[in-house]
Design an enzyme around this catalytic site. Structure first.
Site, PDB file in Angstrom:
ATOM      1  N   GLU A 199      51.425  31.428  32.895  1.00  0.00           N
ATOM      2  CA  GLU A 199      52.163  32.692  33.374  1.00  0.00           C
ATOM      3  C   GLU A 199      53.677  33.000  34.388  1.00  0.00           C
ATOM      4  OE1 GLU A 199      49.526  34.186  36.734  1.00  0.00           O
ATOM      5  OE2 GLU A 199      48.124  35.224  34.116  1.00  0.00           O
ATOM      6  N   GLU A 257      43.383  35.073  29.686  1.00  0.00           N
ATOM      7  CA  GLU A 257      42.751  34.708  30.699  1.00  0.00           C
ATOM      8  C   GLU A 257      41.976  36.780  30.601  1.00  0.00           C
ATOM      9  OE1 GLU A 257      44.477  33.626  33.847  1.00  0.00           O
ATOM     10  OE2 GLU A 257      45.385  31.307  32.736  1.00  0.00           O
TER      11      GLU A 257
HETATM   12  C1  GLA Z   1      46.102  33.537  36.325  1.00  0.00           C
HETATM   13  C2  GLA Z   1      46.383  32.545  36.893  1.00  0.00           C
HETATM   14  C3  GLA Z   1      45.328  31.401  36.605  1.00  0.00           C
HETATM   15  C4  GLA Z   1      44.519  31.999  38.579  1.00  0.00           C
HETATM   16  C5  GLA Z   1      43.940  33.602  37.739  1.00  0.00           C
HETATM   17  C6  GLA Z   1      43.625  34.358  39.104  1.00  0.00           C
HETATM   18  O1  GLA Z   1      46.157  34.065  35.709  1.00  0.00           O
HETATM   19  O2  GLA Z   1      47.041  31.665  35.743  1.00  0.00           O
HETATM   20  O3  GLA Z   1      46.100  30.309  36.720  1.00  0.00           O
HETATM   21  O4  GLA Z   1      45.432  31.844  38.821  1.00  0.00           O
HETATM   22  O5  GLA Z   1      45.102  34.015  38.072  1.00  0.00           O
HETATM   23  O6  GLA Z   1      42.787  35.301  38.533  1.00  0.00           O
END
Ligand code: GLA
Length: 638
Positions: free
Chosen positions: A119, A275
């Site tokens: 991210e 995710e």
């Molecule tokens: C992001 C991050 C993860 C986690 C999630 C929590 O997507 O990539 O590591 O912190 O948020 O929702």
């Protein structure tokens, strides 16, 4: 994992301090065991480069790598992502970790793809430190060649800002009032590029040491700081993290929109939902749990919008650390009584039967223009109204088409639009000459355009396009705008459609003069009463609609219905309200996704016989029952 049907695991994303406990001192034994175990279990790995959270030794040895905010506040270690994107200490430490990871695992049979960083920009999208200032100056030199070129582009005669040497130029640090808008816009461009250089630095190592393995990094839907059009061209696979809020009734629409963006960023290639959460997150004020069936429904929605894979953050809910209250596939408590685990297992079993979906694609006749630079410029301060938010405007259009089951691609201004019938331009504030010409060409060749107010106002330097608004689109739209009349927070404006009904305009009104366009709606209140509010113009073979306000949702739906009719755009299927219908096709297949977003059962009319791939049952023309949050994936013609 096997019980849950897991066949791909993201691994090592935040493991730098365990993989390299001291500089150059790598400890891979424990990681080898995990990789081998997964391989023995038939599970493949989306292997992280592990560079998203620098280890304590790095910031201890190189405190200059810590990021600094616009007002000089330094962000310290103790959470994650605490690095300045332009820091050489960070970049070279990251590259040497990637080098070691790739050397060790390039040939590992479990390795399916590389997951660079994580991210990018999530917590630290930009840095204002001295190293960033130097990198910004180098970026500007590249862009403008000379200080005079920069002075012209930034309009520095205003407020006595003219520079006489590169050394005087800074990032837009905290100033007494608005910093120069062109400087701010360039800093946003630079900051997106600085992070992209971090990504590219790692990708270059991977391309050298493991050339056959695809590379991704996970996007965050419509994430303002990064120009994902640029980023996506550097990825083999687009992947996204999606966390719609179960408490918000617009979440289904928003997740669909994000899915459409991912498909479009990959230029139609299948993408991966990297995710999502099995149940609750931990980072909202109140973390509402997903309703039974909601995780499954939203997973199918990603597939409907072009994903070929569905993953989760995270496998096991942790005991310690900042995310221990974030849900996981494996919860804190016993599995046998966990509805979350049960839904995860059901989904895993069902996905195993959906191979026929892979490789097919969602087809759209409609494109919505979306441009990061225009978004950045639109939301800079010191405007006629600070009420115009890019995403609200985008969603106002998208909601109507989502409800009507019309599939929409996102497109970058300047793209070849010839395969679309209808193009939407919600507040394309900044536009280049090339993009304006391509839009005119699209309409003249027979396309239909719907454009809204405050479009075509500035050029890429953020300078006004003089000659009456919206200068580049006046001929195309058959209008010009004399002046803007933004609406204050408490006030809407009345609208009267040419065919009768009264409606409302929100956020904005303006004084429009006609040059060939016909009136679709007039304003019906204020001193603008009787003046045009929504217009339509025949240009070449096509039609261009213009919205001088944001019509209320019902009226927006009516106007877009008109535009769809004029363009010959059809919905994916005609289904009851609250049911989403999307089609994927390709290689001779047509697959219809039906997703019931309501918490009650509905009967959905189905026109074609086929097979429901979710459970293998035959589908006959007629009414198909869908349970609360139920789904069907119909392979038509079988
Ligand atoms: C992001 C991050 C993860 C986690 C999630 C929590 O997507 O990539 O590591 O912190 O948020 O929702």
């Amino acid at each position: 994992m096997q019980e849950a049907g897991v066949n791909l695991v993201s691994l090592g994303i935040f493991s730098w301090s365990r993989l390299e406990p001291a500089e150059g001192n790598f400890d891979f034994d424990w990681f080898d065991r995990v990789m081998d175990l997964l391989h023995e279990g038939g599970i493949r790995v989306d292997l992280a480069t592990a560079t998203a959270s620098p280890p304590p030794w790095l910031s201890h040895q190189h405190p200059e790598m810590l990021p600094v905010l616009a007002d000089g506040v330094k962000l310290w270690p103790g959470a994650r992502q605490h690095y300045c994107p332009s820091s050489e200490a960070y970049r070279s430490a990251a590259r040497s970790l990637v080098e070691a990871m790739a050397q060790r695992y390039a040939g590992h049979p479990a390795l399916a793809m590389w997951h660079v960083g994580n991210e990018f920009g999530c917590h630290v999208p930009a840095c204002w430190c001295d190293a960033s200032a130097a990198a910004f100056r180098a970026w500007l030199r590249d862009r403008y060649g000379s200080v005079d070129g920069l002075n012209d582009a930034w309009g520095t005669d205003f407020w006595s800002q003219r520079y006489s040497s590169w050394d005087e130029i800074l990032p837009p640090r905290r100033t007494p009032t608005w910093p120069n808008p062109s400087q701010q816009l360039d800093f946003m461009r630079f900051s997106s590029d600085a992070l992209l250089e971090c990504y590219e630095g790692e990708r270059e190592v991977l391309a050298r040491l493991s050339p056959d393995i695809p590379v991704t990094t996970n996007f965050m839907s419509f994430f303002k700081p990064l120009d994902y059009w640029k980023w996506a061209t550097r990825e083999d696979i687009v992947s996204n993290d999606s966390y719609p809020d179960p408490a918000d009734s617009r979440s289904g629409m928003r997740a669909a929109l994000a899915g459409d963006l991912m498909r479009s960023l990959g230029r139609g290639r299948p993408w991966i939902l990297m995710e999502q959460t099995a149940n609750r997150v931990n980072w909202r004020d109140v973390n509402v749990a997903k309703e039974p069936g909601q995780m499954r429904l939203w997973s199918y929605q990603a597939l409907a919008r072009g994903a070929d894979g569905v993953m989760f953050f995270q496998w096991r809910q942790s005991r310690a650390g900042a995310e221990k209250h974030h849900s996981a596939m494996v919860p804190h408590g016993p599995l046998d009584v966990s509805p979350t685990w049960n839904e995860v297992v059901t989904l895993g079993r069902e996905l195993a039967g959906l191979d026929a979906v892979c490789g097919s694609q969602s087809q759209a006749d409609v494109a919505m223009l979306f441009d990061w630079e225009s978004w950045w410029a639109l939301e800079l301060p010191s405007k006629p109204s600070n009420r115009i938010h890019q995403m609200e405007q985008v969603e106002a259009y998208y909601q109507a088409l989502f409800d009507a089951n019309v599939t929409v691609d996102l497109a970058r201004p300047g793209d070849d639009l010839s395969r679309y019938r209808l193009v939407l331009a919600p507040n394309l504030y900044l536009v280049s000459d090339e993009a304006a010409a391509s839009l005119a060409g699209f309409v003249e060749a027979g396309g239909t355009l719907v454009m809204s107010f405050f479009s075509g106002i500035v050029d890429p330097a953020e300078h006004i396009r003089l000659g009456g608004y919206p200068k580049p689109f006046q001929d195309l739209l058959g209008i010009h705008v004399i002046d803007f009349h933004p609406l204050s927070y408490e006030r809407d404006i009345g609208l009267r459609l040419a065919d009768g009904p009264l409606a409302r305009g929100e956020v904005w009104s303006e004084d429009i003069r006609l040059h060939g366009a016909e009136v679709v709606a007039t304003f019906s209140t204020s001193h603008l009463a009787g003046r045009p509010a929504i217009t339509r113009h025949r240009a070449g073979q096509g039609t261009a609609f213009y919205l001088g306000t944001r019509p209320d949702p019902k009226t927006m739906a009516r106007v877009l219905e008109m535009a769809c009719a004029s363009a010959g755009v059809e919905p994916a299927a005609t289904v009851p309200g609250g049911v989403e219908a999307v089609r994927r096709s390709g290689r001779g297949k047509s697959i219809l996704f039906l997703l019931n977003h309501r918490d009650v059962a509905v009967d959905v009319p189905v026109a074609e016989a086929g097979t429901n791939l979710v459970d293998g049952s035959p589908v006959h023309p007629g009414l198909m029952p869908l349970g609360p949050r139920g789904v069907a994936v119909i392979r038509e013609g079988w």
